[in-house]
Each structure stands twice: as structure tokens, then as C-alpha cells.
Design a protein around this motif. Structure first.
Motif, PDB file in Angstrom:
ATOM      1  N   GLU A 178     -67.327  -0.988  23.114  1.00  0.00           N
ATOM      2  CA  GLU A 178     -67.821  -2.065  22.204  1.00  0.00           C
ATOM      3  C   GLU A 178     -67.250  -3.385  23.187  1.00  0.00           C
ATOM      4  O   GLU A 178     -66.476  -3.382  23.844  1.00  0.00           O
ATOM      5  CB  GLU A 178     -66.937  -1.811  21.019  1.00  0.00           C
ATOM      6  N   LEU A 192     -65.758  -7.111  21.377  1.00  0.00           N
ATOM      7  CA  LEU A 192     -65.454  -7.893  20.116  1.00  0.00           C
ATOM      8  C   LEU A 192     -64.644  -9.452  21.009  1.00  0.00           C
ATOM      9  O   LEU A 192     -64.110  -9.602  21.658  1.00  0.00           O
ATOM     10  CB  LEU A 192     -64.612  -7.368  19.723  1.00  0.00           C
ATOM     11  N   ARG A 197     -65.530 -10.888  15.977  1.00  0.00           N
ATOM     12  CA  ARG A 197     -66.866 -10.697  15.719  1.00  0.00           C
ATOM     13  C   ARG A 197     -67.386 -10.113  17.058  1.00  0.00           C
ATOM     14  O   ARG A 197     -66.788  -9.749  18.025  1.00  0.00           O
ATOM     15  CB  ARG A 197     -67.284 -12.687  15.988  1.00  0.00           C
ATOM     16  N   ASP A 198     -68.645  -9.635  16.365  1.00  0.00           N
ATOM     17  CA  ASP A 198     -69.057  -8.371  17.146  1.00  0.00           C
ATOM     18  C   ASP A 198     -70.122  -8.791  18.174  1.00  0.00           C
ATOM     19  O   ASP A 198     -71.000  -9.777  17.404  1.00  0.00           O
ATOM     20  CB  ASP A 198     -70.162  -7.467  16.085  1.00  0.00           C
ATOM     21  N   ALA A 224     -74.111  -6.797  18.492  1.00  0.00           N
ATOM     22  CA  ALA A 224     -74.653  -6.294  16.873  1.00  0.00           C
ATOM     23  C   ALA A 224     -75.548  -8.138  16.983  1.00  0.00           C
ATOM     24  O   ALA A 224     -75.901  -8.880  17.483  1.00  0.00           O
ATOM     25  CB  ALA A 224     -74.278  -7.177  15.476  1.00  0.00           C
ATOM     26  N   SER A 263     -77.492 -11.198  16.240  1.00  0.00           N
ATOM     27  CA  SER A 263     -77.062 -12.066  15.071  1.00  0.00           C
ATOM     28  C   SER A 263     -78.214 -12.495  14.751  1.00  0.00           C
ATOM     29  O   SER A 263     -77.837 -13.105  13.127  1.00  0.00           O
ATOM     30  CB  SER A 263     -76.590 -13.067  16.232  1.00  0.00           C
ATOM     31  N   VAL A 270     -72.050 -11.773  14.147  1.00  0.00           N
ATOM     32  CA  VAL A 270     -71.540 -10.996  12.732  1.00  0.00           C
ATOM     33  C   VAL A 270     -69.844 -10.808  12.851  1.00  0.00           C
ATOM     34  O   VAL A 270     -69.089  -9.859  14.395  1.00  0.00           O
ATOM     35  CB  VAL A 270     -71.899  -9.907  12.742  1.00  0.00           C
ATOM     36  N   CYS A 305     -66.372  -8.929  11.131  1.00  0.00           N
ATOM     37  CA  CYS A 305     -65.864  -7.778  11.587  1.00  0.00           C
ATOM     38  C   CYS A 305     -64.554  -7.905  10.489  1.00  0.00           C
ATOM     39  O   CYS A 305     -63.794  -8.535  11.099  1.00  0.00           O
ATOM     40  CB  CYS A 305     -65.700  -6.903  12.635  1.00  0.00           C
ATOM     41  N   ALA A 317     -61.753  -2.541  14.723  1.00  0.00           N
ATOM     42  CA  ALA A 317     -63.444  -3.015  13.982  1.00  0.00           C
ATOM     43  C   ALA A 317     -63.483  -1.769  13.578  1.00  0.00           C
ATOM     44  O   ALA A 317     -64.229  -1.275  13.612  1.00  0.00           O
ATOM     45  CB  ALA A 317     -63.700  -3.848  15.016  1.00  0.00           C
ATOM     46  N   ASN A 355     -68.538  -2.138  13.782  1.00  0.00           N
ATOM     47  CA  ASN A 355     -69.270  -2.840  14.430  1.00  0.00           C
ATOM     48  C   ASN A 355     -69.936  -1.815  15.388  1.00  0.00           C
ATOM     49  O   ASN A 355     -70.237  -0.940  14.955  1.00  0.00           O
ATOM     50  CB  ASN A 355     -67.861  -3.486  15.439  1.00  0.00           C
ATOM     51  N   ILE A 356     -71.041  -2.368  16.251  1.00  0.00           N
ATOM     52  CA  ILE A 356     -71.999  -1.522  16.911  1.00  0.00           C
ATOM     53  C   ILE A 356     -70.675  -1.189  18.261  1.00  0.00           C
ATOM     54  O   ILE A 356     -70.111  -1.492  18.521  1.00  0.00           O
ATOM     55  CB  ILE A 356     -73.410  -2.040  17.960  1.00  0.00           C
ATOM     56  N   LYS A 357     -71.420   0.313  18.042  1.00  0.00           N
ATOM     57  CA  LYS A 357     -70.581   1.176  19.409  1.00  0.00           C
ATOM     58  C   LYS A 357     -71.439   1.716  20.638  1.00  0.00           C
ATOM     59  O   LYS A 357     -72.211   2.819  19.882  1.00  0.00           O
ATOM     60  CB  LYS A 357     -69.066   2.118  18.988  1.00  0.00           C
TER      61      LYS A 357
END
Length: 233
Positions: free
Chosen positions: A31, A33, A41-42, A45, A47, A54, A56, A63, A66-68
Motif C-alpha cells: 500500500e 499513502l 491520501r491513497d 486509488a 483518482s 482519494v 482515507c 488507513a 485504501n487499496i492494498k
């Protein structure tokens, strides 16, 4: 290669050794951040059409939402890091033509499922690229740049304060006073192992900043996270 590429290569080398020896299977997720003006913010992700990153929420030192991303090899991670660098907030000041206006937090989550008994072990590696503290009079920051500088300096001051409290073995550590220290709570406490790399400039015009960095390093090196563990500088 820098710290992140070498760390990534070492983790995947360990993954290969474990799986080739038949000791288990290893899964790795990453991930990315960005902490910008105290907003998390991710960077992974989508936008969307507005181009806005994005934001979080943060809960329990992590977080939320958020995307992992699952990664299979070093090239996967390299592609993700390239994307993050393109999205990270960087602007020009009088002191630096490519000044980072945010802190970057890169995390690798790894899970090992043992072949012998099916037991599972998990861990994480946090690598943080901190934006440098900024003397506004020297950088010439104003407007949005000034707001960013204040947020950067405030979060770094909080990090220094947290380290002071850890060094003093205080009953209350103010991790929640900034998003940076809240997200790094697990790295700054408990049985974690922490390494701090401090960059200093030999130029006389940067003497004040370099002295502050050295003082911070001296302070951090005295922190004991747990018996037998300390912050290495």
C-alpha cells in the motif's frame, strides 16, 4: 539502488527461498499513502475524472478503505512505486526545485502459511520518506506552499515530541497528535525494529537544518522500543 528497491528484493528473495524449500507459501501486498496537510491520501486509488486523490480515514493505526495490491515480483512493486512518484505532491521552492510537500508511507504486508502445520505468520515493513523541515524565510513559501510547510513542520515536531516521550518512558505517548505518528505507532512502539536514516547537507548555508537533523538523530538513537530493541540511526 536505494533503500526501497533493496528491501523489496530481499523480501522476494526470502519468499523464493521459503517456497523452493517447500516450507510454505508467502503472499505479499503493498500500500502507498501520502500525508498531505494532515490528510491521508491513497496514491494507489483511481483518482477519477477530477484528478483529486482519494482521502482515507485512519482507525486503529491503519488507513481505512485504501487499496492494498497483491504483488508477485519486484517488477510489480517497481510499477507501483513509479505510479506513486507521479502522483505524490512535489513543488518548487526557493530552496528546492523538487520539494516534497508530503510524507510518503510505503508498506509491504507479508503472510507466511507453513506447509508443515498450516500455521500462519504475518508482518509488515514500513518505509517512510519524510518531507524535510522547512524554514519559511529561506524557502520563500507563501499561500498554499506556506500552508504545506506549516503542516510538514507541525507533524515533524509531533514526531520529535513522541520520540522524547518514548525516551522518557512516559505513561502517555501522544501518537494521535498527528496522522504521521498515528500511522507509525506500531513502528515506534512494542517489539518492532526501527531504523532512521538522517540526511544532512555539508553546505554552510544549510548548517541550521543539518544541526537540527543531527540532534533529532541523537534523540532517536536513545529510544528503547522494547528490551533488546532500539531505534538504529
Amino acid at each position: 539502488p536505494g533503500l526501497i528497491p533493496r528491501s523489496v528484493e530481499k523480501l522476494f528473495a526470502a519468499k523464493r527461498d521459503i517456497e523452493q524449500d517447500g516450507n510454505g507459501t508467502v503472499s505479499i501486498r503493498v500500500e502507498l499513502l501520502e500525508i498531505y496537510n494532515e490528510e491521508v491520501r491513497d496514491l494507489l486509488a483511481d483518482s477519477g475524472p477530477t484528478g483529486k486523490l482519494v482521502a482515507c480515514q485512519v482507525s486503529s493505526n491503519d488507513a481505512v478503505g485504501n487499496i492494498k495490491m497483491d504483488v508477485d515480483d519486484v517488477k510489480d512493486v517497481e510499477g507501483i512505486l513509479k505510479l506513486a512518484q507521479e502522483r505524490r505532491c512535489v513543488k518548487a521552492t526557493k530552496s528546492n526545485s523538487e520539494s516534497s510537500r508530503s510524507h510518503l508511507l510505503f508498506t509491504m504486508h507479508f503472510s507466511v502459511l507453513a506447509s508443515a502445520d498450516g500455521s500462519s505468520r504475518t508482518g509488515r515493513l514500513n518505509i517512510v520518506d519524510l518531507a524535510g523541515s522547512e524554514r519559511v524565510a529561506k524557502s520563500g513559501s507563501h499561500g498554499a506552499l506556506l500552508t504545506e510547510a506549516k503542516a510538514i513542520n507541525s507533524s515533524l515536531s509531533t514526531l520529535s515530541h513522541v520520540i522524547e516521550k518514548l525516551q522518557a518512558k512516559s505513561d502517555h505517548i501522544p501518537f494521535r497528535d498527528s496522522k504521521l505518528t498515528y500511522l507509525l505507532r506500531d513502528s515506534l512502539a512494542g517489539d518492532s525494529k526501527t531504523l532512521a536514516i538522517v540526511c544532512c547537507s555539508p553546505h554552510v548555508s544549510h548548517f541550521s537544518e543539518s544541526l537540527n537533523s543531527i540532534r533529532f538523530a541523537a534523540k532517536a538513537s536513545k529510544v528503547e522500543l522494547k528490551e533488546g530493541n532500539s531505534v538504529s540511526v
